[in-house]
Design a protein around this motif. Structure first.
Motif, short mmCIF file in Angstrom:
data_model
loop_
_atom_site.label_atom_id
_atom_site.label_comp_id
_atom_site.label_asym_id
_atom_site.label_seq_id
_atom_site.Cartn_x
_atom_site.Cartn_y
_atom_site.Cartn_z
N ARG A 61 0.83 -1.21 0.00
CA ARG A 61 0.00 0.00 0.00
C ARG A 61 0.87 1.26 0.00
N ILE A 62 2.00 1.21 0.70
CA ILE A 62 2.93 2.34 0.68
C ILE A 62 3.43 2.54 -0.75
N ASP A 63 3.88 1.46 -1.38
CA ASP A 63 4.42 1.53 -2.75
C ASP A 63 3.37 2.05 -3.73
N ALA A 64 2.10 1.72 -3.49
CA ALA A 64 1.02 2.15 -4.39
C ALA A 64 0.49 3.53 -4.04
N GLY A 65 1.02 4.13 -2.96
CA GLY A 65 0.55 5.44 -2.53
C GLY A 65 -0.81 5.41 -1.86
N GLU A 66 -1.19 4.24 -1.34
CA GLU A 66 -2.50 4.06 -0.72
C GLU A 66 -2.43 3.85 0.79
N TYR A 67 -1.24 3.90 1.35
CA TYR A 67 -1.08 3.66 2.78
C TYR A 67 -1.78 4.77 3.57
N GLY A 68 -2.46 4.37 4.62
CA GLY A 68 -3.14 5.34 5.47
C GLY A 68 -4.57 5.60 5.07
N SER A 69 -5.03 4.97 3.99
CA SER A 69 -6.42 5.08 3.56
C SER A 69 -7.12 3.75 3.83
N CYS A 70 -8.32 3.83 4.36
CA CYS A 70 -9.10 2.63 4.66
C CYS A 70 -9.45 1.91 3.36
N ILE A 71 -9.21 0.61 3.32
CA ILE A 71 -9.50 -0.16 2.11
C ILE A 71 -11.00 -0.40 1.93
N ARG A 72 -11.79 -0.13 2.97
CA ARG A 72 -13.23 -0.35 2.89
C ARG A 72 -13.97 0.91 2.48
N CYS A 73 -13.69 2.03 3.14
CA CYS A 73 -14.45 3.26 2.89
C CYS A 73 -13.62 4.35 2.20
N ARG A 75 -11.63 6.49 3.56
CA ARG A 75 -11.26 7.61 4.44
C ARG A 75 -9.88 7.37 5.04
N ALA A 76 -9.30 8.44 5.55
CA ALA A 76 -7.97 8.35 6.18
C ALA A 76 -8.06 7.54 7.47
N ILE A 77 -7.05 6.73 7.68
CA ILE A 77 -6.90 6.00 8.94
C ILE A 77 -6.17 6.94 9.89
N GLY A 78 -6.69 7.12 11.09
CA GLY A 78 -6.10 8.05 12.04
C GLY A 78 -4.64 7.74 12.35
N ALA A 79 -3.87 8.80 12.55
CA ALA A 79 -2.44 8.66 12.86
C ALA A 79 -2.22 7.85 14.12
N CYS A 91 -9.99 1.90 8.79
CA CYS A 91 -10.14 2.97 9.78
C CYS A 91 -10.84 2.37 11.00
N ILE A 92 -10.82 3.06 12.10
CA ILE A 92 -11.37 2.52 13.34
C ILE A 92 -12.87 2.25 13.21
N ASP A 93 -13.59 3.11 12.49
CA ASP A 93 -15.03 2.90 12.33
C ASP A 93 -15.33 1.61 11.55
N CYS A 94 -14.63 1.40 10.45
CA CYS A 94 -14.85 0.17 9.67
C CYS A 94 -14.40 -1.06 10.44
N ALA A 95 -13.30 -0.94 11.18
CA ALA A 95 -12.82 -2.08 11.98
C ALA A 95 -13.87 -2.45 13.03
N LEU A 98 -16.89 -4.22 11.33
CA LEU A 98 -16.58 -5.61 11.01
C LEU A 98 -16.50 -6.48 12.24
N GLU A 99 -15.97 -5.91 13.31
CA GLU A 99 -15.86 -6.67 14.57
C GLU A 99 -17.24 -7.00 15.10
N ARG A 100 -18.16 -6.06 15.05
CA ARG A 100 -19.52 -6.29 15.53
C ARG A 100 -20.28 -7.31 14.69
N SER A 101 -19.97 -7.35 13.41
CA SER A 101 -20.68 -8.28 12.51
C SER A 101 -20.12 -9.70 12.56
N SER A 102 -18.98 -9.88 13.21
CA SER A 102 -18.35 -11.22 13.30
C SER A 102 -19.00 -12.06 14.36
#
Length: 102
Positions: A61-73, A75-79, A91-95, A98-102
């Motif tokens: 993801r770093i190499d592709a320039g996508e690091y730090g962005s949520c793969i689901r929504c 949005r930026a993943i918090g620092a 991101c924490i919201d998507c995580a 997913l945790e609640r739906s498991s």
């Protein structure tokens, strides 16, 4: 990778011990049986392989320039989350969703 190498060495020792016809570890009061040690080591190996795969994916993801962005929504993943879990892909919201739906 060093952890995987240590586990591989441990598995070799257990494998050699299992193949030694003189080994009677089931009646040895001095520690775990070879079966228990094998189970512990293979579980650790599995956990480390998952961790290495997550790190490799983060590097991709770093190499592709996508690091730090949520793969689901997208949005930026918090620092703070990235400091705690540099391999985080959600991101924490998507995580949490997913945790609640498991």
């Amino acid at each position: 990778m060093r952890g995987l190498a240590r586990i591989a060495d441990g598995l070799t020792v257990v494998r050699e011990g299992r193949n030694d016809g003189a080994a009677d570890d089931e009646h040895d009061p001095e520690g775990p049986t070879m079966a228990a040690e094998w189970s512990r080591l293979t579980g650790g190996e599995s956990d480390l392989r998952v961790e290495v795969a997550a790190i490799d994916a983060a590097i991709a993801r770093i190499d592709a320039g996508e690091y730090g962005s949520c793969i689901r929504c997208g949005r930026a993943i918090g620092a703070e989350r990235l400091r705690a879990r540099p391999e985080a892909e959600l991101c924490i919201d998507c995580a949490r969703l997913l945790e609640r739906s498991s």
